[in-house]
Scaffold this active site. Structure first.
Site, PDB file in Angstrom:
ATOM      1  N   LYS A 190       0.862  -1.191   0.000  1.00 24.31           N
ATOM      2  CA  LYS A 190       0.000   0.000   0.000  1.00 24.31           C
ATOM      3  C   LYS A 190       0.897   1.240   0.000  1.00 24.31           C
ATOM      4  O   LYS A 190       1.485   1.608   1.012  1.00 24.31           O
ATOM      5  CB  LYS A 190      -0.910   0.031   1.223  1.00 24.31           C
ATOM      6  CG  LYS A 190      -1.845   1.235   1.185  1.00 24.31           C
ATOM      7  CD  LYS A 190      -1.891   1.879   2.551  1.00 24.31           C
ATOM      8  CE  LYS A 190      -2.392   3.269   2.622  1.00 24.31           C
ATOM      9  NZ  LYS A 190      -1.903   4.256   1.684  1.00 24.31           N
ATOM     10  N   GLU A 266       9.161   1.288  11.102  1.00 27.69           N
ATOM     11  CA  GLU A 266      10.226   2.291  10.883  1.00 27.69           C
ATOM     12  C   GLU A 266       9.525   3.635  10.990  1.00 27.69           C
ATOM     13  O   GLU A 266       8.796   4.019  10.058  1.00 27.69           O
ATOM     14  CB  GLU A 266      10.831   2.150   9.479  1.00 27.69           C
ATOM     15  CG  GLU A 266      11.554   0.847   9.214  1.00 27.69           C
ATOM     16  CD  GLU A 266      12.916   0.777   9.856  1.00 27.69           C
ATOM     17  OE1 GLU A 266      13.351   1.772  10.471  1.00 27.69           O
ATOM     18  OE2 GLU A 266      13.539  -0.288   9.759  1.00 27.69           O
ATOM     19  N   CYS A 300      13.307  10.924   7.409  1.00 23.55           N
ATOM     20  CA  CYS A 300      13.118  10.515   8.813  1.00 23.55           C
ATOM     21  C   CYS A 300      14.415  10.602   9.616  1.00 23.55           C
ATOM     22  O   CYS A 300      14.398  10.907  10.800  1.00 23.55           O
ATOM     23  CB  CYS A 300      12.593   9.093   8.859  1.00 23.55           C
ATOM     24  SG  CYS A 300      13.624   7.973   7.914  1.00 23.55           S
ATOM     25  N   GLU A 398       8.931  16.235  15.174  1.00 24.42           N
ATOM     26  CA  GLU A 398       9.433  15.939  13.834  1.00 24.42           C
ATOM     27  C   GLU A 398       8.675  16.829  12.843  1.00 24.42           C
ATOM     28  O   GLU A 398       7.482  16.645  12.616  1.00 24.42           O
ATOM     29  CB  GLU A 398       9.189  14.475  13.497  1.00 24.42           C
ATOM     30  CG  GLU A 398       9.795  14.103  12.169  1.00 24.42           C
ATOM     31  CD  GLU A 398       9.473  12.684  11.752  1.00 24.42           C
ATOM     32  OE1 GLU A 398       8.333  12.244  11.933  1.00 24.42           O
ATOM     33  OE2 GLU A 398      10.383  12.033  11.218  1.00 24.42           O
TER      34      GLU A 398
END
Ligand code: NAD
Length: 494
Positions: A190, A266, A300, A398
């Site tokens: 996906k 992750e 990331c 973040e």
């Protein structure tokens, strides 16, 4: 050949990207017939209609993936046969690099030349490495002693679902799907709703490479409509996810509420980069610190918290600003562009909210504004905040955009304490010319990877992943295979 902006413009005008899902070896519309628009964030133009799938499409894909897994059409092929198919895939990826990098750029705004010259060749090398490794993995015999023989082997799991984000759409898909396939599993992928085009194209390349129908499927759509049903499906044996920490936690919940499927995560990061005054090459350190703006800061593992020793702070900040200037936003089709467009308007607005908050809390030293290119306002100038403390929002959250927060420290202990004061633990970096300090600090930093005198190092040879709320498990290297297989013991008495 020199690929000019005009060259890429002509190529992109000639593309009509496939937007359908891929189930059982065919491109198919969603069961509901619904679609949604795929928009190029750098121009605001609709470039494809994407199949808006939901539970019904997920059920079809998982059912066929399970049937084909059980038939053994892929799982029972020898590792060498699977290797050869995946090597063919690597060569097809190489042949299609231009189209793939263009699709990636048009879909999520990254500079096409960066994708073509750097990311795609790395990806080809990754697939080759995984393919080559799969028939060199030996299993184990336990030291049980005479009269007993305990064979410990790795077995494929069944249906592996991979749910991936939009920042490196093809990389993230391949990092998960290729080792899962190499081990003999079936896969349902996906892609993120913002960036499905290369995943859809990948399906055709998988088929051409010789992956049997139903072994690799792509179900496009939104997180709640497709990601959640995959996470909750009773016939999905393993869910491999890359994305935000918030959504990663949903997958743990989905697993607990369904069949206790394996969940590999992750997730996010807020990586510290500590620069000590004893660093020999401060120019190089500054240049690498500015790499935080690579991929529009949508990375990331980016070193987004820069910790600078007080005695070199002002000098070092000036150097970083100088290198940041190279990341001036530009048309992603311009070959010299190092910084393209943010993935979508919603995300641009989200990043700018953090920037506005940063202006209230800290000192804006560079950037902090939108740039309009091609009539699109999805471009953000590299932004540097100084006088940041670790309690501020720009140091804790973040942002996933081109925003660097610079903090000062006085001692090694203080630097390590600030660096580790985060919910994340993906990567960390330290710059120093003192070998003992390098080892001491690397040992003390809580992160999946610590880099010394460099930043954000990623390679197929080296495991990649995080600790704390950055996730679990490792992509890349032989350890990637552990995620997609279970240990099986056969104990023989003789
Ligand atoms: P996201 O978590 O919003 O989405 C990731 C995927 O999850 C998408 O496919 C999305 O459709 C799906 N999803 C969203 N909501 C869902 C739900 N309720 N149920 C099931 N699935 C759902 O992340 P994003 O915005 O696409 O990507 C940015 C994030 O990804 C950042 O946090 C970044 O750190 C992280 N990321 C991590 C790594 C890593 O390796 N650690 C690599 C790249 C990106």
């Amino acid at each position: 050949m020199i690929r000019t902006r005009e060259y890429w413009q002509v190529k992109s005008a000639g593309l009509s990207p496939e937007g359908r899902a891929f189930i059982d070896g065919e491109y198919v519309d969603s069961v509901s017939g619904r679609t949604f628009d795929c928009v190029n964030p750098a121009t605001g133009k609709v470039i494809a209609k994407i199949a808006d799938c939901d539970q019904a499409d997920v059920n079809l894909a998982v059912q066929v993936a399970k049937e084909r897994f059980e038939s053994g059409v892929w799982a029972k092929r020898s590792p060498t046969e699977r290797k050869n198919v995946l090597l063919k895939l690597a060569s097809l990826l190489k042949d299609n690099m231009e189209e793939l990098s263009l699709l990636e750029s048009m879909d999520m705004g990254k500079p096409v030349e960066v994708s073509y010259s750097y990311e795609m060749p790395e990806l080809v090398a990754y697939v080759q490495w995984i393919a080559e490794a799969v028939d060199k993995l030996y299993d184990e015999v336990a030291p049980t002693g005479q009269g007993d023989l305990a064979l410990i082997r790795r077995e494929a799991l069944g249906v592996v679902a991979c749910v991936v984000p939009w920042n490196f759409p093809l990389d993230m898909a391949i990092w998960k799907c290729v080792p899962a396939l190499a081990m003999g599993n079936s896969v349902v992928l996906k892609p993120a709703e913002q960036s499905p085009l290369t995943a859809i194209k990948l399906a055709a390349l998988m088929k051409e490479a010789g992956i049997p129908d139903g072994i690799f499927n792509v179900v496009t759509g939104y997180g709640e409509a497709v990601g959640a049903p995959l996470g909750l499906h009773m016939d999905v044996a393993c869910l491999a996810f890359t994305g935000s920490t918030e959504v990663g936690k949903y997958f743990l919940r989905y697993s607990a509420e369904s069949n206790m499927k394996l969940v590999w995560l992750e997730c996010g990061g807020k990586s510290p980069n500590i620069v000590f005054a004893d660093t020999e090459n401060l120019d190089l350190a500054a240049e690498l610190a500015a790499r935080v703006f690579y991929n529009q800061g949508e990375v990331c593992s980016s070193p987004t918290r820069l910790l600078v020793e007080e005695s070199i702070h002002d000098e070092f900040v000036s150097k970083v600003v100088k290198y940041a200037e190279a990341y001036e936003p530009a048309d992603p089709l311009a070959p010299e562009a190092l910084m393209g467009s943010m993935v979508e308007t919603l995300h641009t607005q989200r990043v700018m909210k953090f920037v506005e908050q940063g202006k209230k809390e800290a000192t804006l030293t560079y950037g902090g504004e939108l740039v309009c290119i091609n009539d699109s306002e999805n471009f953000i100038r590299p932004t540097i905040f100084t006088n940041v403390t670790n309690e501020m929002q720009v140091a804790r959250e973040e942002i996933f955009g081109p925003v660097l927060s610079i903090l000062k420290f006085k001692s090694e202990e203080e630097a390590v304490a600030i660096a580790n004061d985060s919910i994340y633990g993906l990567m960390a970096s330290v710059f120093t010319s003192n070998l003992s300090r390098a080892h001491r600090v690397a040992e003390a930093l809580k992160a999946g990877t610590v880099t010394v005198n460099t930043v954000d190092m990623i390679s197929p040879l080296v495991p990649f992943g995080g600790v704390k709320q950055s996730g679990n498990g490792r992509d890349n290297s032989l350890h990637a295979f552990e995620k997609y297989s279970a240990l099986k013991t056969t104990w023989i008495k003789y």
